[in-house]
Design a protein around this motif. Sequence first.
Motif, PDB file in Angstrom:
ATOM      1  N   ARG A 263       0.857  -1.190   0.000  1.00 42.80           N
ATOM      2  CA  ARG A 263       0.000   0.000   0.000  1.00 42.80           C
ATOM      3  C   ARG A 263       0.872   1.211   0.000  1.00 42.80           C
ATOM      4  O   ARG A 263       1.810   1.329   0.781  1.00 42.80           O
ATOM      5  CB  ARG A 263      -0.872   0.009   1.252  1.00 42.80           C
ATOM      6  CG  ARG A 263      -2.125  -0.805   1.104  1.00 42.80           C
ATOM      7  CD  ARG A 263      -2.873  -0.779   2.398  1.00 42.80           C
ATOM      8  NE  ARG A 263      -3.622   0.443   2.578  1.00 42.80           N
ATOM      9  CZ  ARG A 263      -4.204   0.755   3.731  1.00 42.80           C
ATOM     10  NH1 ARG A 263      -4.081  -0.050   4.765  1.00 42.80           N
ATOM     11  NH2 ARG A 263      -4.904   1.854   3.838  1.00 42.80           N
ATOM     12  N   GLU A 264       0.526   2.101  -0.867  1.00 42.22           N
ATOM     13  CA  GLU A 264       1.296   3.336  -0.900  1.00 42.22           C
ATOM     14  C   GLU A 264       0.634   4.348   0.001  1.00 42.22           C
ATOM     15  O   GLU A 264      -0.573   4.582  -0.110  1.00 42.22           O
ATOM     16  CB  GLU A 264       1.383   3.863  -2.332  1.00 42.22           C
ATOM     17  CG  GLU A 264       2.218   2.956  -3.215  1.00 42.22           C
ATOM     18  CD  GLU A 264       2.560   3.598  -4.542  1.00 42.22           C
ATOM     19  OE1 GLU A 264       1.919   4.591  -4.898  1.00 42.22           O
ATOM     20  OE2 GLU A 264       3.478   3.087  -5.200  1.00 42.22           O
ATOM     21  N   LEU A 265       1.403   4.871   0.866  1.00 43.82           N
ATOM     22  CA  LEU A 265       0.866   5.856   1.795  1.00 43.82           C
ATOM     23  C   LEU A 265       1.626   7.153   1.623  1.00 43.82           C
ATOM     24  O   LEU A 265       2.847   7.194   1.757  1.00 43.82           O
ATOM     25  CB  LEU A 265       1.031   5.371   3.242  1.00 43.82           C
ATOM     26  CG  LEU A 265       0.321   4.059   3.597  1.00 43.82           C
ATOM     27  CD1 LEU A 265       0.708   3.631   4.997  1.00 43.82           C
ATOM     28  CD2 LEU A 265      -1.179   4.211   3.480  1.00 43.82           C
TER      29      LEU A 265
ATOM     30  N   PRO B  75      -5.643   2.113   8.673  1.00 43.06           N
ATOM     31  CA  PRO B  75      -6.527   0.948   8.693  1.00 43.06           C
ATOM     32  C   PRO B  75      -6.032  -0.113   7.724  1.00 43.06           C
ATOM     33  O   PRO B  75      -5.672   0.212   6.594  1.00 43.06           O
ATOM     34  CB  PRO B  75      -7.886   1.512   8.254  1.00 43.06           C
ATOM     35  CG  PRO B  75      -7.582   2.796   7.586  1.00 43.06           C
ATOM     36  CD  PRO B  75      -6.331   3.313   8.212  1.00 43.06           C
ATOM     37  N   PRO B  76      -6.001  -1.347   8.185  1.00 36.40           N
ATOM     38  CA  PRO B  76      -5.480  -2.403   7.307  1.00 36.40           C
ATOM     39  C   PRO B  76      -6.432  -2.660   6.151  1.00 36.40           C
ATOM     40  O   PRO B  76      -7.643  -2.536   6.279  1.00 36.40           O
ATOM     41  CB  PRO B  76      -5.380  -3.610   8.228  1.00 36.40           C
ATOM     42  CG  PRO B  76      -6.374  -3.347   9.316  1.00 36.40           C
ATOM     43  CD  PRO B  76      -6.434  -1.868   9.484  1.00 36.40           C
ATOM     44  N   LEU B  77      -5.825  -3.005   5.042  1.00 32.70           N
ATOM     45  CA  LEU B  77      -6.612  -3.283   3.839  1.00 32.70           C
ATOM     46  C   LEU B  77      -7.114  -4.713   3.813  1.00 32.70           C
ATOM     47  O   LEU B  77      -8.204  -5.001   3.389  1.00 32.70           O
ATOM     48  CB  LEU B  77      -5.736  -3.077   2.598  1.00 32.70           C
ATOM     49  CG  LEU B  77      -5.945  -1.812   1.795  1.00 32.70           C
ATOM     50  CD1 LEU B  77      -5.124  -1.882   0.545  1.00 32.70           C
ATOM     51  CD2 LEU B  77      -7.411  -1.600   1.468  1.00 32.70           C
TER      52      LEU B  77
ATOM     53  N   THR C 271     -16.884   0.587   5.880  1.00 31.29           N
ATOM     54  CA  THR C 271     -16.074   0.758   4.686  1.00 31.29           C
ATOM     55  C   THR C 271     -15.633  -0.628   4.229  1.00 31.29           C
ATOM     56  O   THR C 271     -14.948  -1.339   4.944  1.00 31.29           O
ATOM     57  CB  THR C 271     -14.844   1.618   4.977  1.00 31.29           C
ATOM     58  OG1 THR C 271     -15.296   2.816   5.593  1.00 31.29           O
ATOM     59  CG2 THR C 271     -14.113   1.943   3.707  1.00 31.29           C
TER      60      THR C 271
ATOM     61  N   GLN D  81     -13.936  -3.204   1.414  1.00 28.62           N
ATOM     62  CA  GLN D  81     -13.011  -3.213   0.295  1.00 28.62           C
ATOM     63  C   GLN D  81     -13.737  -3.806  -0.897  1.00 28.62           C
ATOM     64  O   GLN D  81     -14.110  -4.973  -0.902  1.00 28.62           O
ATOM     65  CB  GLN D  81     -11.776  -4.037   0.601  1.00 28.62           C
ATOM     66  CG  GLN D  81     -10.704  -3.753  -0.420  1.00 28.62           C
ATOM     67  CD  GLN D  81      -9.635  -4.799  -0.441  1.00 28.62           C
ATOM     68  OE1 GLN D  81      -9.818  -5.897   0.052  1.00 28.62           O
ATOM     69  NE2 GLN D  81      -8.509  -4.461  -1.032  1.00 28.62           N
TER      70      GLN D  81
ATOM     71  N   ASN E 189      -7.985  -6.851   5.918  1.00 29.81           N
ATOM     72  CA  ASN E 189      -9.225  -7.078   6.636  1.00 29.81           C
ATOM     73  C   ASN E 189     -10.264  -6.186   5.981  1.00 29.81           C
ATOM     74  O   ASN E 189     -10.352  -5.005   6.252  1.00 29.81           O
ATOM     75  CB  ASN E 189      -9.006  -6.707   8.100  1.00 29.81           C
ATOM     76  CG  ASN E 189     -10.110  -7.261   8.959  1.00 29.81           C
ATOM     77  OD1 ASN E 189     -10.949  -7.998   8.461  1.00 29.81           O
ATOM     78  ND2 ASN E 189     -10.102  -6.899  10.215  1.00 29.81           N
ATOM     79  N   THR E 190     -11.040  -6.772   5.126  1.00 28.77           N
ATOM     80  CA  THR E 190     -11.768  -5.996   4.135  1.00 28.77           C
ATOM     81  C   THR E 190     -12.503  -4.791   4.709  1.00 28.77           C
ATOM     82  O   THR E 190     -12.486  -3.733   4.129  1.00 28.77           O
ATOM     83  CB  THR E 190     -12.772  -6.866   3.381  1.00 28.77           C
ATOM     84  OG1 THR E 190     -13.251  -7.836   4.267  1.00 28.77           O
ATOM     85  CG2 THR E 190     -12.148  -7.481   2.163  1.00 28.77           C
ATOM     86  N   ASP E 191     -13.113  -4.958   5.824  1.00 34.00           N
ATOM     87  CA  ASP E 191     -13.878  -3.804   6.300  1.00 34.00           C
ATOM     88  C   ASP E 191     -13.117  -3.081   7.400  1.00 34.00           C
ATOM     89  O   ASP E 191     -12.508  -3.671   8.269  1.00 34.00           O
ATOM     90  CB  ASP E 191     -15.242  -4.231   6.820  1.00 34.00           C
ATOM     91  CG  ASP E 191     -15.113  -5.276   7.899  1.00 34.00           C
ATOM     92  OD1 ASP E 191     -15.991  -5.361   8.742  1.00 34.00           O
ATOM     93  OD2 ASP E 191     -14.080  -6.001   7.903  1.00 34.00           O
ATOM     94  N   VAL E 192     -13.159  -1.816   7.263  1.00 33.57           N
ATOM     95  CA  VAL E 192     -12.611  -0.991   8.319  1.00 33.57           C
ATOM     96  C   VAL E 192     -13.784  -0.683   9.226  1.00 33.57           C
ATOM     97  O   VAL E 192     -14.666   0.093   8.897  1.00 33.57           O
ATOM     98  CB  VAL E 192     -12.033   0.309   7.724  1.00 33.57           C
ATOM     99  CG1 VAL E 192     -11.375   1.122   8.807  1.00 33.57           C
ATOM    100  CG2 VAL E 192     -11.068  -0.030   6.614  1.00 33.57           C
ATOM    101  N   ASP E 193     -13.746  -1.350  10.305  1.00 34.42           N
ATOM    102  CA  ASP E 193     -14.950  -1.295  11.109  1.00 34.42           C
ATOM    103  C   ASP E 193     -14.972  -0.036  11.970  1.00 34.42           C
ATOM    104  O   ASP E 193     -14.540  -0.020  13.103  1.00 34.42           O
ATOM    105  CB  ASP E 193     -15.036  -2.532  11.989  1.00 34.42           C
ATOM    106  CG  ASP E 193     -16.423  -3.129  11.908  1.00 34.42           C
ATOM    107  OD1 ASP E 193     -16.594  -4.250  12.356  1.00 34.42           O
ATOM    108  OD2 ASP E 193     -17.336  -2.449  11.412  1.00 34.42           O
ATOM    109  N   SER E 194     -15.436   0.976  11.379  1.00 36.47           N
ATOM    110  CA  SER E 194     -15.490   2.209  12.150  1.00 36.47           C
ATOM    111  C   SER E 194     -16.700   2.230  13.070  1.00 36.47           C
ATOM    112  O   SER E 194     -16.687   2.901  14.091  1.00 36.47           O
ATOM    113  CB  SER E 194     -15.526   3.397  11.192  1.00 36.47           C
ATOM    114  OG  SER E 194     -16.473   3.155  10.181  1.00 36.47           O
TER     115      SER E 194
END
Lengths: 194, 1271
Positions: free
Chosen positions: A4-6, A167-169, B1182, B1184, A171-176
């Motif tokens: 991931r490019e940050l 947030p990690p990618l 959110t 992916q 783990n598909t959902d970023v559980d906000s």
Amino acid sequence: MAIRELKVCLLGDTGVGKSSIVCRFVQDHFDHNISPTIGASFLTKTVPCGNELHKFLIWDTAGQERFHSLAPMYYRGSAAAVIVYDITKQDSFQTLKKWVKELKEHGPEDIVVAIAGNKNDLGDIREVPTKDAKEFAESIAAIFIETSARNAVNVEELFQSISRQIPPLENTDVDSNESFKITRQPLPSSRRCC
Amino acid sequence: MAGSNGNSSNWAMERRVEGLVNKHMADMALETLQQRLSAVSQEMNHLSAEISRREDTKRVEALPRRSDPHFIVGSLPESYTDELVDEKKKLMPNTATSSSSSSSSAETASQRKIISLLLEIKEEQQRQWAVLKDLQAMIQGHMCEEDVETLDIELPLQTMEQLDETERYLENDGAQKRMVSHLSRMGGATVDDAVRRLMQAVLSFSVGSELNWVGRGQKRSFRNTRLQGVLFRALKKTPVGREATHHQFADVVKKWLRFAPFRQGGSGRRQHYKPPVEFMCHHTDAEGCLGGIRTSRALCPNITESPGSSTQQIRQNANMAADASVKPCQMDRSGSFFKLIDTFSTEISELKQEMVQTAREPDTKLLQGLEGEVSGLFLQSSVCAGAAGVRDSGYDSLRRRMSVLDRVTHTHPVWLLLPLSDEEAKRILQPQPPGTFLVRRSSKLQKKVISLRMDTDSFPATVRDFPVTESQYTFSLEGSGISFADLFRLVAFCCISRDVLPFTLKLPEAISAAKTTSDLEEVAKLGIGFWETNLCEKKTSSVTDESTVQQRVKQTGHRTSLGDDLPPVPRTRSPSELECSQSNGALCFINPLFLQTHRYEPASTETVTLAVSGQNCALSPSSSSSTQGKSQSRPQSIIRRNREHNINNDVNTEKRLSRSPPPRPPPPRTIPRRPASTVKQKSMPETGVSWIKMPQEKTGFLGRLSSSFSSFSPSSSPPKKISSPIPMPSCRGKRAPSIPESEGQLCHLALEDQIIEQAVSQSLAKQALRNAATESRNPTEEDSPVGRERLSDISISTSSSDSLDYTHGFTLPAAASPSRADSSLEEEEEEEEDDGVGVESDQELSMEPPFKPKKHHSAGTFVLPRALKGHLRKVSGVFNSLMTPEKRAVKRIVEQSQNKSTYFGCLVQDYMSFMQENCSCHESGLELLQTVRQFMTQMKSYLLQSSELNPPIESLIPEDQIDQVLEKAMHKCILKPLKPVVETALHGFQVSSGVWQQLKENLALAKTKQPQEMGVDGAMPPDPVAIEKIRHKFHNMSKMYSPEKKVSLLLRVCKLIYTIMEDNSGRMYGADDFLPMLTYVLAQCDMPELDTEIQYMMELLDPSLLHGEGGYYLTSAYGAMSLIKNFQEEQAARVLSSETRNTLHQWHRRRTAQRSTPSVDDFQNYLRVALQEPDSGCTAKTLQVRPYATTEEVCQLCAEKFKVHDPEAHALFLLTEESTQQLAPDTHPQKIKAELHSRPQIQPFYFVYRRIQNLGLTASADEFNGNSEPI
């Protein structure tokens, strides 16, 4: 492993050691002979984080006042901003506060803000107490760390903690888990993907 | 007799073996000749009685019998007779002694005696020769009176000046006639031979190497010379050449000219080459001699069997041979001499053939059968028509023309079914035979996979997926080291070599058996439907075929090992080797990098040659017989057979490996009797790591072998035909550099039989030496001498088969050495020439086709290193195949964009004309650029989603590269034509808005400022020279149309600035120092046009690049330019005016919005979806979501993530201010999002996952539109 490019933007007064921190971070682990980049104002470094690789694209900015107006171009689209101040210069801490304010107003929404008090090695001429800075950082939910680019203190840690905040990618959902009401007013979430 | 002969040869061999260690090759050759002579003399002894009896009548009979009279003998019967008598008398005692000694049991003693006697014979013959020579001088005297005297041209021509002279001389008709009549006496057993003799008589090799047929490149055209006409006329006057066509003639001449540089020996291209390792050769040489001896031994019975007719010839032969052994041969004489030998060998070989034929026949058949299978399977046909079978050339050649790659590429709609699901794939493949495959995209793995129908007996699962790994521009099977430029090549390769698969892929019969491209297209039209049609039913039959093949393979393998105790060539299965062993043009793609790295693998060619030699020995009896064969194809036939065998062997090995999973390790190689192979074994480990790469060049070699091989098949001359032994100039130069020409020829004669073997063994020895040398050398070091040597090696081993087309063979080695660039260029010319000539005549045309596809495909592979080395070539075809897949894809898109018959082409062309006419209708430059950018983005996504690109871009370009490639294509087909228009428009906008004027003024002002005033602190500013340099770079930058290329030039400027800054201080500078410096530099450059340049870049650059280094420095340049633009205000206020601030902020906004627009591929593959529950409000997550995910997939994901229990009752909705829209299952939410973002006014919108209202009702999206009432 996914890369991931940050984009990380470096802000702060001139002379606080922004570039030194980056140079330290990047070059400690790279062969000095290999210099794929044009210059020290844009550097990259890839670090593993969890099961991802984070490639930091570090954008340095000019700290002089006259270039201040250009800053938005640099910090747009950044995943994180590192605001650096000099612990031996109170002024630089004031500038930092201005930067924080600007970021809050104009910066990318989910930007991870890290505050780095540089020149930790010059503790005897310290002007900015650690406590003040730390409190300020907590008040804006920013990462705070005191570093010494010269002695390579906490530089690595600074970026590691940024990494952790991304947030990690995988783990598909970023559980906000934040709830919001869909109303007719524009919601903050609509802008976040920009 | 035979026994003693054998003994003597043993003895001679022993002597030779030790002699060779320290003696020169030429000596050896001479000895070999002596061996031969002795055999001949012994025969003569046998027959001498009879000869003397019949002598008087014989002489009268025999002389006219000679088909092309030999003027030495023919014109002076009297003296000749005398001499014969003379000879007989001298011979008689010898005969007596030799026969008595041969009967004695004391072997060594008798051997010695025989040898001494033989030597005596030789001396006799030498003496006779002296007499003969005198006679000849007389004869020639006669001749001279007729024509030579008037021929005031000294032949052969040694320099180009002489050639010019000759040309002038030949302007005179009389002179031409004289020349013709002179030359027509050159003789020759066949047309080819005669032409070669003529050429050799007329041109020296040095002149020959300055010429080629058409006159390509630096060389002069031979076709246009008068001399050429004269030669042809002379040819027509010869007995053999009467029927010759000019084409035939031209053909031989071309070849002669082509190889002239190689024959030139010490003075030509191979000048630098000296055979350094003779002493290493003793094994093989001894072996070679043995072969020669065997041959002469074999001759004996034949001769005895045909005493009558051949006696005279034998005698003559003996005479001539003796003569040749001592005296310098002039051209004409050697010609007749060789002719005699020819006739001699003809007789023998005829008998030999009878003997061998029976033995060989099944073998050949088998080979052919196998080849047939192979061609069916591998879709190549390198079958030689050498054996009885007459081939249907019509269809076969067509069929041959299509490589596997062609087939695979043409029929991709059948097997390339990316969206296919696991189940569908299984369903399709289930009824198919094992090996059938599909390529699809596995949703599970998110990767392309090859779904392969397995053999149910050995594998539990019927269908297995083999993932394809896509890296930067390459495709490979997971776990395999071989990468391919595109999916087609990968699949084609897997059709031939199993690599990591359990067995090779199998194309459906309808595809593999298709004979024409239109057949394939028919099949392709069916697409996925193909699998349902009967077309693919046929396949079952091919399964049975397979087993037959296997059987045959076994048989052949068996046969081969019987042949001469030659077990199959052992192979470690290096994957690329498999590819190479196919010797088919289909699969020439090897990763260029791979090739580049291992260009100079020393072992390769030699090893291949060796393999040939191994085969040669395997076929020893037959091949030696054919060596003595009777027609022009003699050398070919050996090589051909070897080749045939070799190829087959390869195929065998390969097949055995590929057919029977798991592969068995091949049997160890033991070739008794062949020291050559011993050497090889030795050398293999020496080459160590690098030999794995060897096969690449082997591809070339074998490929060439097979291609030239197959190119001969239509002409299908029976293999047992004679050819006159062609003098081996290359060998001359090499082996006996110090020996005069005639002796060199003598060598050739002596080595005639063994020439190939020896050449092989020599190169082998060389290789051994080289290996030792390379080991100690730095491996990375480029080893051009090796390349050179290899070149010569090839030329040696191949020039024995003079008429073979080995042009391609030389290309690679020649290319290997940079210092030989020119020569390789010449080769290439020749190659071209070949093509051109090929079209000229039917005959060649018929021979070319099988050759061409191969060439076509291989060009890239073999020429690549050259191009990589920067030796640019003019051959455009080469470049064509050099194109990276990326370039090819770009090219295809660009072509399509110009083709108005496609929708895409229409869109692009319409937009183009619109822009060109209405550029100024935009409000500002920015807006103009933005619409361009938007259009490009839209076109990109259109291309991605539509099926207009054929083949689909996914098959050519790895998925993560597609966007970049499309971007590049867009630049090319949109920006390139639009650039001038856009530039003018931008400038126009600037001028009309007054910005231009302001910028110019401010620049002028800023230019006067010192670095310090610009904020530079400490770092050294660039001097005027450097500024000039930078200006130059900026100028170049403005010429580019591609924003990416512009940016890369901008980066170079930045680098330069950095270098200047750092060089003078030694410390690292960050943005604090760089930005002021950049501002200063831009001011110094004083180029107001840079402003629009930067604008152009910023607005048009692929948004995904904006985060990188290019983006950073572009931003910096933009910032610096903005500062300069507002320099006056800044000076006044020391800060940017609020107005500027505003514009910058706007820009920032716009760019950020823009950024997310085009690239759905952006690293933010997120989609924020809210779950709307009637009672609990909204929960947003959110997720992916990949750019190409469908709504259906997103719904599934949502159901999972939100833990919805009744997913079927939920759907994804798009909420905007005015409307709610249920998204159809096949839409792409990310695309929709991108589309919404690309609208000029972004309205807030949300993706909501919620329960479908009124389940009973089929609520359409339209109905929901009105119902915007959010929950």
